[in-house]
Scaffold this motif. Structure first.
Motif, PDB file in Angstrom:
ATOM      1  N   UNK A   9      15.131 -26.376  68.212  1.00  0.00           N
ATOM      2  CA  UNK A   9      15.337 -25.254  66.980  1.00  0.00           C
ATOM      3  C   UNK A   9      13.978 -25.280  66.283  1.00  0.00           C
ATOM      4  N   UNK A  10      13.638 -24.120  65.625  1.00  0.00           N
ATOM      5  CA  UNK A  10      12.452 -23.753  64.904  1.00  0.00           C
ATOM      6  C   UNK A  10      12.966 -22.717  63.877  1.00  0.00           C
ATOM      7  N   UNK A  11      11.831 -22.618  62.748  1.00  0.00           N
ATOM      8  CA  UNK A  11      11.993 -21.818  61.709  1.00  0.00           C
ATOM      9  C   UNK A  11      12.441 -20.332  62.207  1.00  0.00           C
ATOM     10  N   UNK A  12      13.414 -19.741  61.512  1.00  0.00           N
ATOM     11  CA  UNK A  12      13.856 -18.314  61.831  1.00  0.00           C
ATOM     12  C   UNK A  12      14.887 -18.341  62.823  1.00  0.00           C
ATOM     13  N   UNK A  13      15.179 -19.484  63.645  1.00  0.00           N
ATOM     14  CA  UNK A  13      16.291 -19.322  64.575  1.00  0.00           C
ATOM     15  C   UNK A  13      17.548 -19.135  63.781  1.00  0.00           C
ATOM     16  N   UNK A  14      18.638 -18.507  64.344  1.00  0.00           N
ATOM     17  CA  UNK A  14      19.900 -17.981  63.413  1.00  0.00           C
ATOM     18  C   UNK A  14      20.956 -19.015  63.623  1.00  0.00           C
ATOM     19  N   UNK A  15      21.537 -19.401  62.835  1.00  0.00           N
ATOM     20  CA  UNK A  15      22.725 -20.222  62.896  1.00  0.00           C
ATOM     21  C   UNK A  15      23.742 -19.698  62.357  1.00  0.00           C
ATOM     22  N   UNK A  16      25.073 -19.883  63.137  1.00  0.00           N
ATOM     23  CA  UNK A  16      26.338 -19.372  62.799  1.00  0.00           C
ATOM     24  C   UNK A  16      27.025 -20.817  62.478  1.00  0.00           C
ATOM     25  N   UNK A  17      27.564 -20.975  61.119  1.00  0.00           N
ATOM     26  CA  UNK A  17      28.339 -22.285  60.649  1.00  0.00           C
ATOM     27  C   UNK A  17      29.873 -21.516  61.061  1.00  0.00           C
ATOM     28  N   UNK A  18      30.693 -22.660  61.870  1.00  0.00           N
ATOM     29  CA  UNK A  18      31.991 -21.935  62.113  1.00  0.00           C
ATOM     30  C   UNK A  18      33.063 -23.111  61.672  1.00  0.00           C
ATOM     31  N   UNK A  19      34.180 -22.560  61.583  1.00  0.00           N
ATOM     32  CA  UNK A  19      35.421 -23.463  61.165  1.00  0.00           C
ATOM     33  C   UNK A  19      36.616 -22.819  60.940  1.00  0.00           C
ATOM     34  N   UNK A  20      37.746 -23.326  61.105  1.00  0.00           N
ATOM     35  CA  UNK A  20      38.980 -22.677  60.758  1.00  0.00           C
ATOM     36  C   UNK A  20      39.065 -21.371  61.248  1.00  0.00           C
ATOM     37  N   UNK A  21      38.597 -21.024  62.690  1.00  0.00           N
ATOM     38  CA  UNK A  21      38.839 -19.991  63.376  1.00  0.00           C
ATOM     39  C   UNK A  21      37.980 -18.784  62.940  1.00  0.00           C
ATOM     40  N   UNK A  22      36.742 -19.213  62.221  1.00  0.00           N
ATOM     41  CA  UNK A  22      35.924 -18.093  61.918  1.00  0.00           C
ATOM     42  C   UNK A  22      34.522 -18.456  61.702  1.00  0.00           C
ATOM     43  N   UNK A  23      33.596 -17.601  61.719  1.00  0.00           N
ATOM     44  CA  UNK A  23      32.173 -17.980  61.392  1.00  0.00           C
ATOM     45  C   UNK A  23      32.293 -17.804  59.845  1.00  0.00           C
ATOM     46  N   UNK A  24      31.841 -18.709  59.220  1.00  0.00           N
ATOM     47  CA  UNK A  24      32.026 -18.822  57.725  1.00  0.00           C
ATOM     48  C   UNK A  24      30.381 -18.694  57.196  1.00  0.00           C
ATOM     49  N   UNK A  25      29.536 -18.775  57.588  1.00  0.00           N
ATOM     50  CA  UNK A  25      28.188 -18.406  57.212  1.00  0.00           C
ATOM     51  C   UNK A  25      27.092 -18.352  58.418  1.00  0.00           C
ATOM     52  N   UNK A  26      26.227 -17.594  57.862  1.00  0.00           N
ATOM     53  CA  UNK A  26      25.156 -17.358  58.800  1.00  0.00           C
ATOM     54  C   UNK A  26      24.040 -17.450  57.999  1.00  0.00           C
ATOM     55  N   UNK A  27      22.946 -18.347  58.608  1.00  0.00           N
ATOM     56  CA  UNK A  27      21.726 -18.429  58.165  1.00  0.00           C
ATOM     57  C   UNK A  27      20.523 -18.679  59.243  1.00  0.00           C
ATOM     58  N   UNK A  28      19.386 -18.699  58.605  1.00  0.00           N
ATOM     59  CA  UNK A  28      18.234 -19.049  59.474  1.00  0.00           C
ATOM     60  C   UNK A  28      17.511 -20.275  59.366  1.00  0.00           C
ATOM     61  N   UNK A  29      17.201 -20.940  60.193  1.00  0.00           N
ATOM     62  CA  UNK A  29      16.549 -22.240  60.075  1.00  0.00           C
ATOM     63  C   UNK A  29      15.399 -22.224  59.484  1.00  0.00           C
ATOM     64  N   UNK A  30      15.269 -23.137  58.274  1.00  0.00           N
ATOM     65  CA  UNK A  30      13.804 -23.141  57.486  1.00  0.00           C
ATOM     66  C   UNK A  30      12.926 -24.403  57.961  1.00  0.00           C
ATOM     67  N   UNK A  32      12.828 -28.167  59.744  1.00  0.00           N
ATOM     68  CA  UNK A  32      13.802 -29.377  60.843  1.00  0.00           C
ATOM     69  C   UNK A  32      12.779 -30.564  60.852  1.00  0.00           C
ATOM     70  N   UNK A  33      13.766 -31.788  60.683  1.00  0.00           N
ATOM     71  CA  UNK A  33      12.960 -32.756  60.592  1.00  0.00           C
ATOM     72  C   UNK A  33      13.876 -34.010  60.971  1.00  0.00           C
ATOM     73  N   UNK A  34      13.547 -34.996  61.523  1.00  0.00           N
ATOM     74  CA  UNK A  34      14.068 -36.189  62.103  1.00  0.00           C
ATOM     75  C   UNK A  34      13.747 -37.475  60.956  1.00  0.00           C
ATOM     76  N   UNK A  54      18.856 -36.308  62.156  1.00  0.00           N
ATOM     77  CA  UNK A  54      18.469 -34.906  62.093  1.00  0.00           C
ATOM     78  C   UNK A  54      18.863 -34.186  60.961  1.00  0.00           C
ATOM     79  N   UNK A  55      18.080 -33.280  60.517  1.00  0.00           N
ATOM     80  CA  UNK A  55      18.289 -32.388  59.066  1.00  0.00           C
ATOM     81  C   UNK A  55      17.587 -31.193  59.319  1.00  0.00           C
ATOM     82  N   UNK A  56      18.360 -30.198  58.929  1.00  0.00           N
ATOM     83  CA  UNK A  56      17.462 -29.029  58.895  1.00  0.00           C
ATOM     84  C   UNK A  56      17.891 -27.957  57.899  1.00  0.00           C
ATOM     85  N   UNK A  57      16.949 -27.280  57.213  1.00  0.00           N
ATOM     86  CA  UNK A  57      17.407 -26.440  56.089  1.00  0.00           C
ATOM     87  C   UNK A  57      17.753 -25.125  56.629  1.00  0.00           C
TER      88      UNK A  57
END
Length: 116
Positions: A9-30, A32-34, A54-57
């Motif tokens: 992962x790197x800055x700007x990559x798109x992330x879809x957060x899912x749950x309860x059979x839905x895409x609940x949020x969409x964001x971009x990686x800020x 990334x750190x371990x 691992x943590x990413x914003x």
């Protein structure tokens, strides 16, 4: 294995957060750190479970409610897929999701993860 995926992962990559059979949020990686101590402070794992290192914003987080059926209808996906865990998409699938769900980015990363 999770470390290897997070390392992709790197800055700007798109992330879809899912749950309860839905895409609940969409964001971009800020960022990334371990950092095991920082991750443990955030999530406080149950005793005897595997700790997270691992943590990413996320930048530009937008809350949504997109049914899985909308994703299943896109090229490269199958009905019944429940998007468990972190899944990195190849460029063709990523382009299909961005176009099919009309996602625009602001930081222009070159990667994509779903179910993160």
């Amino acid at each position: 294995m999770h470390d290897r995926r997070i390392s992709a992962l790197s800055t700007g990559d798109v992330v879809l957060l899912t749950g309860r059979k839905n895409v609940l949020a969409i964001g971009e990686i800020g960022v990334v750190l371990r950092n095991p101590a920082f991750a443990a402070a955030l999530w406080r794992p149950e005793p005897g479970t595997c700790p997270w290192d691992n943590v990413y914003s996320l930048l530009h987080l937008a809350h949504t409610k997109i049914p899985y059926e909308d994703v299943w209808a896109l090229d490269g996906f199958s009905v019944g897929d429940n998007f468990m865990g972190l899944r990195l998409l190849d460029p063709a699938k990523a382009a299909s999701v961005l176009a099919g769900l009309r996602i625009t980015t602001t930081t222009h990363g070159d990667g994509f993860a779903v179910g993160a």
